[in-house]
Write a protein that holds these residues in place. Structure first.
Motif, PDB file in Angstrom:
ATOM      1  N   GLY A  76       0.857  -1.178   0.000  1.00  0.00           N
ATOM      2  CA  GLY A  76       0.000   0.000   0.000  1.00  0.00           C
ATOM      3  C   GLY A  76       0.895   1.231   0.000  1.00  0.00           C
ATOM      4  N   MET A  77       0.305   2.390  -0.201  1.00  0.00           N
ATOM      5  CA  MET A  77       1.074   3.626  -0.223  1.00  0.00           C
ATOM      6  C   MET A  77       0.379   4.674   0.644  1.00  0.00           C
ATOM      7  SD  MET A  77       3.899   3.743  -2.031  1.00  0.00           S
ATOM      8  CE  MET A  77       4.756   2.815  -3.322  1.00  0.00           C
ATOM      9  N   ARG A  85      10.906   6.696   6.406  1.00  0.00           N
ATOM     10  CA  ARG A  85      11.382   5.570   5.629  1.00  0.00           C
ATOM     11  C   ARG A  85      12.303   4.667   6.435  1.00  0.00           C
ATOM     12  NH1 ARG A  85      12.540   7.870  -0.505  1.00  0.00           N
ATOM     13  NH2 ARG A  85      10.365   7.815  -1.156  1.00  0.00           N
ATOM     14  N   CYS A  86      12.842   5.198   7.528  1.00  0.00           N
ATOM     15  CA  CYS A  86      13.748   4.383   8.322  1.00  0.00           C
ATOM     16  C   CYS A  86      13.026   3.200   8.938  1.00  0.00           C
ATOM     17  CB  CYS A  86      14.375   5.229   9.429  1.00  0.00           C
ATOM     18  SG  CYS A  86      13.194   5.787  10.682  1.00  0.00           S
ATOM     19  N   CYS A  87      11.718   3.273   9.018  1.00  0.00           N
ATOM     20  CA  CYS A  87      10.954   2.214   9.674  1.00  0.00           C
ATOM     21  C   CYS A  87      10.354   1.225   8.687  1.00  0.00           C
ATOM     22  CB  CYS A  87       9.828   2.820  10.517  1.00  0.00           C
ATOM     23  SG  CYS A  87      10.418   3.978  11.772  1.00  0.00           S
ATOM     24  N   ASP A  88      10.421   1.515   7.374  1.00  0.00           N
ATOM     25  CA  ASP A  88       9.761   0.604   6.444  1.00  0.00           C
ATOM     26  C   ASP A  88      10.715   0.022   5.417  1.00  0.00           C
ATOM     27  OD1 ASP A  88      10.263   2.570   4.594  1.00  0.00           O
ATOM     28  OD2 ASP A  88       8.219   3.373   4.616  1.00  0.00           O
ATOM     29  N   GLY A  89      12.015   0.169   5.675  1.00  0.00           N
ATOM     30  CA  GLY A  89      12.964  -0.516   4.826  1.00  0.00           C
ATOM     31  C   GLY A  89      13.519   0.301   3.695  1.00  0.00           C
ATOM     32  N   SER A  90      13.038   1.499   3.443  1.00  0.00           N
ATOM     33  CA  SER A  90      13.573   2.328   2.375  1.00  0.00           C
ATOM     34  C   SER A  90      14.830   3.024   2.870  1.00  0.00           C
ATOM     35  CB  SER A  90      12.539   3.369   1.927  1.00  0.00           C
ATOM     36  OG  SER A  90      11.396   2.732   1.436  1.00  0.00           O
ATOM     37  N   ASP A  91      15.823   3.145   2.010  1.00  0.00           N
ATOM     38  CA  ASP A  91      17.075   3.785   2.376  1.00  0.00           C
ATOM     39  C   ASP A  91      17.236   5.072   1.612  1.00  0.00           C
ATOM     40  OD1 ASP A  91      17.812   1.680   4.070  1.00  0.00           O
ATOM     41  OD2 ASP A  91      18.556   0.512   2.370  1.00  0.00           O
ATOM     42  N   SER A  92      17.614   6.130   2.325  1.00  0.00           N
ATOM     43  CA  SER A  92      17.857   7.411   1.678  1.00  0.00           C
ATOM     44  C   SER A  92      18.946   8.149   2.427  1.00  0.00           C
ATOM     45  CB  SER A  92      16.587   8.266   1.634  1.00  0.00           C
ATOM     46  OG  SER A  92      16.858   9.539   1.104  1.00  0.00           O
ATOM     47  N   GLU A  93      20.035   8.494   1.739  1.00  0.00           N
ATOM     48  CA  GLU A  93      21.125   9.230   2.350  1.00  0.00           C
ATOM     49  C   GLU A  93      21.091  10.702   1.977  1.00  0.00           C
ATOM     50  OE1 GLU A  93      23.085   7.936   4.492  1.00  0.00           O
ATOM     51  OE2 GLU A  93      22.349   5.884   4.279  1.00  0.00           O
ATOM     52  N   ASP A  94      20.096  11.103   1.204  1.00  0.00           N
ATOM     53  CA  ASP A  94      20.023  12.477   0.720  1.00  0.00           C
ATOM     54  C   ASP A  94      19.444  13.369   1.803  1.00  0.00           C
ATOM     55  OD1 ASP A  94      19.792  14.824  -0.610  1.00  0.00           O
ATOM     56  OD2 ASP A  94      18.749  14.009  -2.361  1.00  0.00           O
ATOM     57  N   ASP A  95      20.276  14.252   2.364  1.00  0.00           N
ATOM     58  CA  ASP A  95      19.811  15.119   3.437  1.00  0.00           C
ATOM     59  C   ASP A  95      18.703  16.042   2.967  1.00  0.00           C
ATOM     60  OD1 ASP A  95      21.570  14.006   5.169  1.00  0.00           O
ATOM     61  OD2 ASP A  95      23.138  15.505   4.886  1.00  0.00           O
ATOM     62  N   ASP A  96      18.709  16.411   1.680  1.00  0.00           N
ATOM     63  CA  ASP A  96      17.689  17.327   1.186  1.00  0.00           C
ATOM     64  C   ASP A  96      16.312  16.695   1.218  1.00  0.00           C
ATOM     65  OD1 ASP A  96      19.578  19.237   0.722  1.00  0.00           O
ATOM     66  OD2 ASP A  96      19.921  18.645  -1.369  1.00  0.00           O
ATOM     67  N   ALA A  98      15.413  14.462   3.554  1.00  0.00           N
ATOM     68  CA  ALA A  98      15.148  13.896   4.875  1.00  0.00           C
ATOM     69  C   ALA A  98      13.838  14.393   5.463  1.00  0.00           C
ATOM     70  CB  ALA A  98      16.303  14.227   5.823  1.00  0.00           C
ATOM     71  N   GLN A  99      13.468  15.646   5.201  1.00  0.00           N
ATOM     72  CA  GLN A  99      12.277  16.211   5.799  1.00  0.00           C
ATOM     73  C   GLN A  99      11.179  16.450   4.769  1.00  0.00           C
ATOM     74  OE1 GLN A  99      11.888  16.477   8.977  1.00  0.00           O
ATOM     75  NE2 GLN A  99      13.967  15.862   9.463  1.00  0.00           N
ATOM     76  N   SER A 100      11.347  15.940   3.550  1.00  0.00           N
ATOM     77  CA  SER A 100      10.353  16.186   2.514  1.00  0.00           C
ATOM     78  C   SER A 100       9.207  15.190   2.611  1.00  0.00           C
ATOM     79  CB  SER A 100      11.003  16.094   1.129  1.00  0.00           C
ATOM     80  OG  SER A 100      11.541  14.797   0.942  1.00  0.00           O
ATOM     81  N   ARG A 101       8.085  15.546   2.002  1.00  0.00           N
ATOM     82  CA  ARG A 101       6.945  14.629   1.917  1.00  0.00           C
ATOM     83  C   ARG A 101       7.206  13.642   0.789  1.00  0.00           C
ATOM     84  NH1 ARG A 101       1.647  16.059   3.122  1.00  0.00           N
ATOM     85  NH2 ARG A 101       1.091  16.109   0.916  1.00  0.00           N
ATOM     86  N   VAL A 102       7.078  12.366   1.118  1.00  0.00           N
ATOM     87  CA  VAL A 102       7.385  11.323   0.144  1.00  0.00           C
ATOM     88  C   VAL A 102       6.308  10.248   0.201  1.00  0.00           C
ATOM     89  CG1 VAL A 102       9.879  11.695   0.240  1.00  0.00           C
ATOM     90  CG2 VAL A 102       8.799  10.084   1.831  1.00  0.00           C
ATOM     91  N   ALA A 103       6.282   9.426  -0.835  1.00  0.00           N
ATOM     92  CA  ALA A 103       5.408   8.255  -0.853  1.00  0.00           C
ATOM     93  C   ALA A 103       6.083   7.145  -0.054  1.00  0.00           C
ATOM     94  CB  ALA A 103       5.151   7.804  -2.287  1.00  0.00           C
ATOM     95  N   THR A 104       5.397   6.637   0.950  1.00  0.00           N
ATOM     96  CA  THR A 104       5.944   5.605   1.820  1.00  0.00           C
ATOM     97  C   THR A 104       5.133   4.327   1.659  1.00  0.00           C
ATOM     98  OG1 THR A 104       6.552   7.312   3.420  1.00  0.00           O
ATOM     99  CG2 THR A 104       6.534   5.035   4.202  1.00  0.00           C
ATOM    100  N   LYS A 105       5.825   3.231   1.450  1.00  0.00           N
ATOM    101  CA  LYS A 105       5.113   1.968   1.238  1.00  0.00           C
ATOM    102  C   LYS A 105       4.769   1.307   2.568  1.00  0.00           C
ATOM    103  CE  LYS A 105       9.201  -1.012   0.634  1.00  0.00           C
ATOM    104  NZ  LYS A 105      10.255  -0.011   0.798  1.00  0.00           N
ATOM    105  N   VAL A 106       3.626   0.620   2.570  1.00  0.00           N
ATOM    106  CA  VAL A 106       3.189  -0.186   3.704  1.00  0.00           C
ATOM    107  C   VAL A 106       2.816  -1.557   3.171  1.00  0.00           C
ATOM    108  CG1 VAL A 106       2.381   1.786   5.062  1.00  0.00           C
ATOM    109  CG2 VAL A 106       0.807   0.657   3.488  1.00  0.00           C
ATOM    110  N   LEU A 107       2.711  -2.509   4.058  1.00  0.00           N
ATOM    111  CA  LEU A 107       2.416  -3.875   3.637  1.00  0.00           C
ATOM    112  C   LEU A 107       1.019  -3.977   3.045  1.00  0.00           C
ATOM    113  CD1 LEU A 107       3.566  -6.785   3.645  1.00  0.00           C
ATOM    114  CD2 LEU A 107       2.355  -7.127   5.809  1.00  0.00           C
TER     115      LEU A 107
END
Length: 491
Positions: A76-77, A85-96, A98-107
């Protein structure tokens, strides 16, 4: 499995007539249908664990399944922040991002397979029953079911493993939790980067006092001493004083130093909050945590009275019991913050309930030099000392908050250190402006409210008319009292 049957509609002449039928009770004695259970590669008598949606374990297991289930393709999204994303397995090292609104996946819905301790486990994420209305929208009952040939102890170990991993602070980060009132669990809101205690611009004595006290409390010998004497093993601190003085910053720095989670309790005024809910929150707090009650003076007015409009059922005694560690303590740190200690009921901050009072003042001479050096690390120490001397002379008897000083350095971020050291009059201008605003705000707050009218009349009667006459004369001599007070402060 049949739900509520709908009333049938028959036609007599031209008008429809609704005929009610007695609804059947939806009864469920198995977490999965026999046909679905038979489709899984398990034996005839598997172990089954059901995790309803909205529970903490449902969230932890769902996140684990997304990371480790083989061939997981159903998701789901939702819209979340980059940190989530740190809690759902997505990895992102881009500091820019870090605080943006993104699509986050759920089971998503489906059957997923993974292993734990060599045991094969199936996770069935499914819905059950008919659509029902909720406070937000139409919804289906959703559950996550674990099925395995392993015994229940293996599944318990699996869930304990997830809880321990969620509570752990690894590396230079710490977890921030917030209490979910409806579902009664600590929701992991984000993972934050820890800052060194040394980077927090506070007097060295204050930082040393806090660090040494927590280090002593966390020692194994201390815990043994508490247990031997029958004292709840917890430690409470009251951080009080000027706003913008670094109370929140030092809390997060201490979390990084001692590898502790930070649990912010901001739900005391929630309509569904009760004493039992508060007790549950304290009992279920993640391991090795700092439990923070920010602006504790805003919870109860006049000591123990509830604020107007506060619909929660939390009582003053319930708050005291929570701070006392009633129901068990396991080495937790309680931190209460306030800008107005004088507004707190003495019973809330007595010895034994609050172990240490730490005062945060406006910027001291030491902090002025430290903050200058932090923003201009290449500048000579003599320049920082010159800045402190010039600012102290400009302020006179007045003080400046650390937040105001930081705002000044942000304003001067494109100027050299010499300019920042010389143009301290800008700090004074900000101090005067803030004083005028605070005075106007105090005058506004001082207006008699409907509920305070009787108290105001009683106070006026006690004061007497003779006290009013000199005040009227002074008011006539100073037609713009607030403005004059602040216009002349710099003279």
């Amino acid at each position: 499995r049949r739900g509520h049957s709908r009333p049938s509609r028959t036609h007599m002449s031209s008008s429809p007539i609704l005929v009610d039928r007695v609804p059947e009770l939806l009864t469920r004695t198995e977490p999965l249908s026999p046909s679905l259970l038979a489709s899984l590669a398990v034996g005839p008598d598997p172990t089954i664990v059901e995790l309803p949606a909205g529970t903490e374990l449902h969230s932890l297991v769902a996140s684990h399944v997304m990371k480790h289930a083989s061939a997981a393709r159903s998701f789901g999204m939702r819209v979340g922040s980059g940190n989530s994303r740190c809690c759902d397995g997505s990895d992102s090292e881009d500091d820019d991002d870090a605080q943006s609104r993104v699509a986050t996946k759920v089971l998503g819905l489906g059957t997923f397979e993974f292993t734990f301790e060599s045991a094969k486990i199936f996770a069935v994420h499914h819905t059950l029953g008919e659509v029902v209305g909720t406070n937000c929208s139409a919804s289906l009952m959703r559950t996550l079911v674990l099925v395995s040939d392993a015994d229940i102890s293996a599944l318990v170990r699996f869930c304990d493993h997830l809880i321990a991993a969620a509570d752990a602070c690894t590396g230079n980060v710490f977890n921030i939790f917030r209490w979910h009132v409806q579902h009664q669990y600590w929701h992991k809101a984000e993972t934050a980067q820890a800052r060194p205690v040394e980077s927090v611009v506070l007097p060295a004595e204050l930082k040393s006092k806090l660090v040494d006290d927590i280090a002593d409390f966390a020692a194994p010998a201390t815990k043994q001493w508490y247990v031997q004497h029958g004292i709840p093993y917890k430690r409470s601190y009251l951080l009080h004083g000027s706003p913008g003085a670094g109370k929140t910053s030092i809390i997060q720095a201490l979390a990084g130093r001692f590898k502790r989670n930070v649990c912010y309790f901001s739900s005391l005024s929630h309509p569904e909050m009760t004493d039992d809910g508060l007790k549950s929150a304290v009992q279920r707090v993640p391991a090795k945590s700092i439990l923070v009650f920010e602006d504790i003076d805003a919870v109860f007015t006049g000591g123990r009275g509830k604020k107007d409009g506060d619909k929660s059922a939390v009582t003053f005694s319930g708050l005291l019991n929570a701070l006392d560690g009633v129901g068990g303590s396991s080495g937790q740190l309680f931190v209460l913050t306030t800008n107005h200690r004088e507004r707190l009921d003495p019973a809330l901050i007595r010895n034994g309930r609050v172990d240490m009072h730490v005062h945060f003042s406006d910027a001291t001479s030491e902090q002025m030099r430290m903050l200058f050096a932090q923003f201009y690390p290449k500048a000579e120490p003599a320049l920082a000392a010159a800045f402190e001397e010039a600012l102290t002379a400009e302020l006179g008897e007045r003080t400046v908050s650390m937040a105001q000083l930081q705002a000044y350095f942000i304003q001067m971020r494109k100027r050299p250190a010499e300019a920042a050291a010389a143009e301290v009059k800008k700090v004074m201008e900000e101090v005067v402006t803030r004083m005028i605003r605070e005075d106007e705000g105090a005058a506004s707050d001082g207006k008699t409210q409907p509920g305070e009218e009787a108290a105001a009349e009683e106070e006026a009667a006690v004061a007497g008319e003779e006290k009013k006459e000199p005040q009227k004369a002074a008011a006539a001599a100073q037609p713009s009292k607030e403005v004059h007070v602040h216009v002349h402060v710099g003279s």
